[in-house]
Design a protein around this motif. Structure first.
Motif, PDB file in Angstrom:
ATOM      1  N   GLN A 169       0.816  -1.214   0.000  1.00 32.22           N
ATOM      2  CA  GLN A 169       0.000   0.000   0.000  1.00 32.22           C
ATOM      3  C   GLN A 169       0.855   1.272   0.000  1.00 32.22           C
ATOM      4  OE1 GLN A 169      -3.214   0.387  -0.295  1.00 32.22           O
ATOM      5  NE2 GLN A 169      -3.356   2.577   0.179  1.00 32.22           N
ATOM      6  N   TYR A 170       1.927   1.246   0.766  1.00 34.52           N
ATOM      7  CA  TYR A 170       2.764   2.442   0.918  1.00 34.52           C
ATOM      8  C   TYR A 170       4.146   2.194   0.299  1.00 34.52           C
ATOM      9  CZ  TYR A 170      -0.971   4.157   3.901  1.00 34.52           C
ATOM     10  OH  TYR A 170      -2.185   4.567   4.366  1.00 34.52           O
ATOM     11  N   SER A 171       5.072   1.760   1.120  1.00 34.97           N
ATOM     12  CA  SER A 171       6.423   1.500   0.613  1.00 34.97           C
ATOM     13  C   SER A 171       7.110   0.540   1.571  1.00 34.97           C
ATOM     14  CB  SER A 171       7.220   2.809   0.553  1.00 34.97           C
ATOM     15  OG  SER A 171       7.378   3.310   1.873  1.00 34.97           O
ATOM     16  N   GLN A 172       8.173  -0.044   1.090  1.00 33.16           N
ATOM     17  CA  GLN A 172       8.953  -0.957   1.931  1.00 33.16           C
ATOM     18  C   GLN A 172       9.513  -0.217   3.133  1.00 33.16           C
ATOM     19  OE1 GLN A 172      12.000  -2.889  -0.317  1.00 33.16           O
ATOM     20  NE2 GLN A 172      10.844  -4.800  -0.410  1.00 33.16           N
ATOM     21  N   GLU A 173       9.871   1.023   2.870  1.00 27.41           N
ATOM     22  CA  GLU A 173      10.460   1.837   3.938  1.00 27.41           C
ATOM     23  C   GLU A 173       9.480   2.018   5.097  1.00 27.41           C
ATOM     24  OE1 GLU A 173      11.470   5.628   2.421  1.00 27.41           O
ATOM     25  OE2 GLU A 173      13.045   5.928   3.903  1.00 27.41           O
ATOM     26  N   ILE A 174       8.247   2.389   4.754  1.00 28.32           N
ATOM     27  CA  ILE A 174       7.225   2.588   5.791  1.00 28.32           C
ATOM     28  C   ILE A 174       6.941   1.265   6.498  1.00 28.32           C
ATOM     29  CG2 ILE A 174       4.773   3.185   6.190  1.00 28.32           C
ATOM     30  CD1 ILE A 174       6.405   5.615   5.531  1.00 28.32           C
ATOM     31  N   ALA A 175       6.831   0.189   5.708  1.00 27.82           N
ATOM     32  CA  ALA A 175       6.531  -1.120   6.294  1.00 27.82           C
ATOM     33  C   ALA A 175       7.623  -1.551   7.265  1.00 27.82           C
ATOM     34  CB  ALA A 175       6.374  -2.156   5.186  1.00 27.82           C
ATOM     35  N   ALA A 176       8.841  -1.213   6.928  1.00 25.45           N
ATOM     36  CA  ALA A 176       9.962  -1.626   7.779  1.00 25.45           C
ATOM     37  C   ALA A 176      10.043  -0.790   9.048  1.00 25.45           C
ATOM     38  CB  ALA A 176      11.263  -1.505   6.999  1.00 25.45           C
ATOM     39  N   GLN A 177       9.384   0.356   9.017  1.00 25.09           N
ATOM     40  CA  GLN A 177       9.534   1.304  10.121  1.00 25.09           C
ATOM     41  C   GLN A 177       8.407   1.210  11.154  1.00 25.09           C
ATOM     42  OE1 GLN A 177       9.464   5.375   8.555  1.00 25.09           O
ATOM     43  NE2 GLN A 177       8.127   5.815  10.279  1.00 25.09           N
ATOM     44  N   VAL A 178       7.203   0.798  10.725  1.00 25.92           N
ATOM     45  CA  VAL A 178       6.055   0.862  11.647  1.00 25.92           C
ATOM     46  C   VAL A 178       6.157  -0.238  12.725  1.00 25.92           C
ATOM     47  CG1 VAL A 178       4.508  -0.526  10.175  1.00 25.92           C
ATOM     48  CG2 VAL A 178       3.525   1.062  11.802  1.00 25.92           C
ATOM     49  N   PRO A 179       6.054   0.152  14.000  1.00 28.80           N
ATOM     50  CA  PRO A 179       6.114  -0.868  15.044  1.00 28.80           C
ATOM     51  C   PRO A 179       4.808  -1.678  15.073  1.00 28.80           C
ATOM     52  CG  PRO A 179       6.506   1.341  15.949  1.00 28.80           C
ATOM     53  CD  PRO A 179       5.963   1.505  14.568  1.00 28.80           C
ATOM     54  N   ILE A 180       4.948  -3.001  15.151  1.00 29.46           N
ATOM     55  CA  ILE A 180       3.770  -3.866  15.294  1.00 29.46           C
ATOM     56  C   ILE A 180       3.933  -4.671  16.585  1.00 29.46           C
ATOM     57  CG2 ILE A 180       2.255  -5.570  14.222  1.00 29.46           C
ATOM     58  CD1 ILE A 180       3.447  -4.939  11.512  1.00 29.46           C
ATOM     59  N   LEU A 181       3.015  -4.402  17.525  1.00 33.37           N
ATOM     60  CA  LEU A 181       3.051  -5.080  18.823  1.00 33.37           C
ATOM     61  C   LEU A 181       2.163  -6.315  18.770  1.00 33.37           C
ATOM     62  CD1 LEU A 181       2.521  -1.944  21.131  1.00 33.37           C
ATOM     63  CD2 LEU A 181       4.587  -2.705  19.942  1.00 33.37           C
ATOM     64  N   TYR A 182       2.481  -7.281  19.592  1.00 29.61           N
ATOM     65  CA  TYR A 182       1.593  -8.432  19.758  1.00 29.61           C
ATOM     66  C   TYR A 182       0.873  -8.267  21.101  1.00 29.61           C
ATOM     67  CZ  TYR A 182      -0.255 -12.814  21.236  1.00 29.61           C
ATOM     68  OH  TYR A 182      -1.131 -13.743  21.713  1.00 29.61           O
ATOM     69  N   GLY A 183      -0.417  -8.606  21.113  1.00 27.83           N
ATOM     70  CA  GLY A 183      -1.176  -8.584  22.369  1.00 27.83           C
ATOM     71  C   GLY A 183      -2.017  -9.829  22.497  1.00 27.83           C
ATOM     72  N   GLY A 184      -2.060 -10.370  23.697  1.00 28.34           N
ATOM     73  CA  GLY A 184      -2.859 -11.571  23.958  1.00 28.34           C
ATOM     74  C   GLY A 184      -2.119 -12.449  24.943  1.00 28.34           C
ATOM     75  N   SER A 185      -2.429 -12.220  26.233  1.00 22.89           N
ATOM     76  CA  SER A 185      -1.845 -13.026  27.318  1.00 22.89           C
ATOM     77  C   SER A 185      -0.319 -13.027  27.317  1.00 22.89           C
ATOM     78  CB  SER A 185      -2.394 -14.459  27.265  1.00 22.89           C
ATOM     79  OG  SER A 185      -3.801 -14.446  27.422  1.00 22.89           O
ATOM     80  N   VAL A 186       0.261 -11.855  27.024  1.00 26.04           N
ATOM     81  CA  VAL A 186       1.720 -11.729  27.199  1.00 26.04           C
ATOM     82  C   VAL A 186       2.008 -11.718  28.698  1.00 26.04           C
ATOM     83  CG1 VAL A 186       3.744 -10.246  26.866  1.00 26.04           C
ATOM     84  CG2 VAL A 186       2.046 -10.466  25.035  1.00 26.04           C
ATOM     85  N   LYS A 187       3.012 -12.509  29.083  1.00 25.04           N
ATOM     86  CA  LYS A 187       3.381 -12.648  30.496  1.00 25.04           C
ATOM     87  C   LYS A 187       4.907 -12.636  30.579  1.00 25.04           C
ATOM     88  CE  LYS A 187       1.113 -16.820  30.463  1.00 25.04           C
ATOM     89  NZ  LYS A 187      -0.061 -17.070  29.709  1.00 25.04           N
ATOM     90  N   PRO A 188       5.430 -12.487  31.797  1.00 21.30           N
ATOM     91  CA  PRO A 188       6.892 -12.540  31.914  1.00 21.30           C
ATOM     92  C   PRO A 188       7.438 -13.855  31.362  1.00 21.30           C
ATOM     93  CG  PRO A 188       5.936 -11.751  33.962  1.00 21.30           C
ATOM     94  CD  PRO A 188       4.777 -12.168  33.089  1.00 21.30           C
ATOM     95  N   SER A 189       6.676 -14.933  31.482  1.00 19.30           N
ATOM     96  CA  SER A 189       7.183 -16.250  31.070  1.00 19.30           C
ATOM     97  C   SER A 189       7.199 -16.464  29.552  1.00 19.30           C
ATOM     98  CB  SER A 189       6.354 -17.355  31.719  1.00 19.30           C
ATOM     99  OG  SER A 189       4.994 -17.183  31.362  1.00 19.30           O
ATOM    100  N   ASN A 190       6.449 -15.669  28.788  1.00 17.11           N
ATOM    101  CA  ASN A 190       6.457 -15.904  27.336  1.00 17.11           C
ATOM    102  C   ASN A 190       6.946 -14.690  26.527  1.00 17.11           C
ATOM    103  OD1 ASN A 190       4.259 -14.145  27.304  1.00 17.11           O
ATOM    104  ND2 ASN A 190       2.728 -15.769  27.173  1.00 17.11           N
ATOM    105  N   ALA A 191       7.211 -13.564  27.225  1.00 15.67           N
ATOM    106  CA  ALA A 191       7.539 -12.327  26.497  1.00 15.67           C
ATOM    107  C   ALA A 191       8.835 -12.452  25.691  1.00 15.67           C
ATOM    108  CB  ALA A 191       7.622 -11.157  27.471  1.00 15.67           C
ATOM    109  N   VAL A 192       9.850 -13.071  26.261  1.00 14.16           N
ATOM    110  CA  VAL A 192      11.151 -13.139  25.570  1.00 14.16           C
ATOM    111  C   VAL A 192      10.979 -13.840  24.227  1.00 14.16           C
ATOM    112  CG1 VAL A 192      13.475 -14.142  25.643  1.00 14.16           C
ATOM    113  CG2 VAL A 192      12.517 -13.087  27.691  1.00 14.16           C
TER     114      VAL A 192
END
Ligand code: PEP
Length: 251
Positions: A198-221
């Motif tokens: 949609q935009y560019s490789q540059e933008i795609a490489a730059q946008v932060p994408i977080l994961y959410g769903g029962s992240v815990k200290p035991s699985n975050a790493v």
């Protein structure tokens, strides 16, 4: 390209005033990696106090959990983007699955919320994600891409580059069930590819994408070590300073 590492907490409708102030103070004072952008998504009633409390704390920011799509008007009980900006809030979580489900927020309404947030210099943390039913149907990649298309792809490249995305499979939110690191990586890489088209490789490489769903200290790493996962949006585990600090230090 190295992207920002982000640990965002979503406190939802939890904590009384004293507990909320204590939690933000504990995170501010914790021994934490200050290069990780840490964002506290706090109930709106505490926003101003917590913004003031963490004002000079390195790497710590505050997010609202929602804003209205209109700048002002007869919307009893609602909070606008200009109001948030006027008290120094810099981030706003938009499109959380609980708001989509409980308050019928549609992709088109979210497009308006994203617009007004950006107009007011707020950075949206835009949530997307599929239900278990959609995952089982095998259409999850297209479904989540469509959420981005419908709510975000009208933005200019310059606007889009300001966003933070959060992929949150609904079946993993508050359930204790986590997407596998491979499932998270697959979706994140797919979304990055859609952004690149949609935009560019540059933008795609730059946008932060977080994961959410029962992240815990035991699985975050393990989750954060995936190539296209830039951090987490954390619900339950962000309510305890020790757990959240361990997550922040998981990169
Ligand atoms: C969330 O509310 O965005 C979330 C991911 O919650 P939890 O971490 O509790 O699953």
């Amino acid at each position: 390209m190295s992207r920002l590492k982000i640990a965002a907490g979503n406190w939802k409708m939890n904590k009384t005033f004293e507990d909320a102030m204590q939690l933000s103070r504990a995170i501010a004072n914790a021994s934490r990696d200050e290069s990780v952008l840490t964002i506290l998504g706090v109930p709106s009633i505490y926003l101003k106090m917590i913004v003031d409390q963490v004002l000079y704390v390195e790497g710590l920011e505050v997010a609202a959990q929602n804003c209205h799509s209109q700048p002002s008007g007869a919307y009893t009980g609602e909070i606008s983007a200009p109001m948030l900006a006027s008290i120094g809030v810099k981030y706003v979580i938009l499109g959380h699955s609980e708001r989509r489900a409980d308050f019928a927020e549609s992709n088109s309404e979210l497009a308006e919320k994203v617009d007004i947030a950006l107009e007011n210099d707020l950075i949206p943390i835009f949530c997307c994600g599929e239900s278990l039913q959609i995952r089982k149907s095998g259409k999850h990649l297209e479904y989540v891409t469509d959420q981005l298309k419908d709510s975000l792809f009208h933005l200019t490249e310059q606007q889009f580059s300001k966003l933070i995305l959060a992929y949150e499979p609904i079946w993993a939110i508050g359930t204790g069930e986590t997407a596998t690191p491979e499932q998270a990586q697959e979706m994140h890489a797919h979304l990055r590819n859609a952004i690149s088209l949609q935009y560019s490789q540059e933008i795609a490489a730059q946008v932060p994408i977080l994961y959410g769903g029962s992240v815990k200290p035991s699985n975050a790493v393990e989750i954060f070590s995936q190539q296209d996962v830039d951090g987490g949006l954390v619900g339950g585990a962000s309510l305890k300073s020790d757990d959240f600090t361990r997550i922040i230090n998981s990169f």
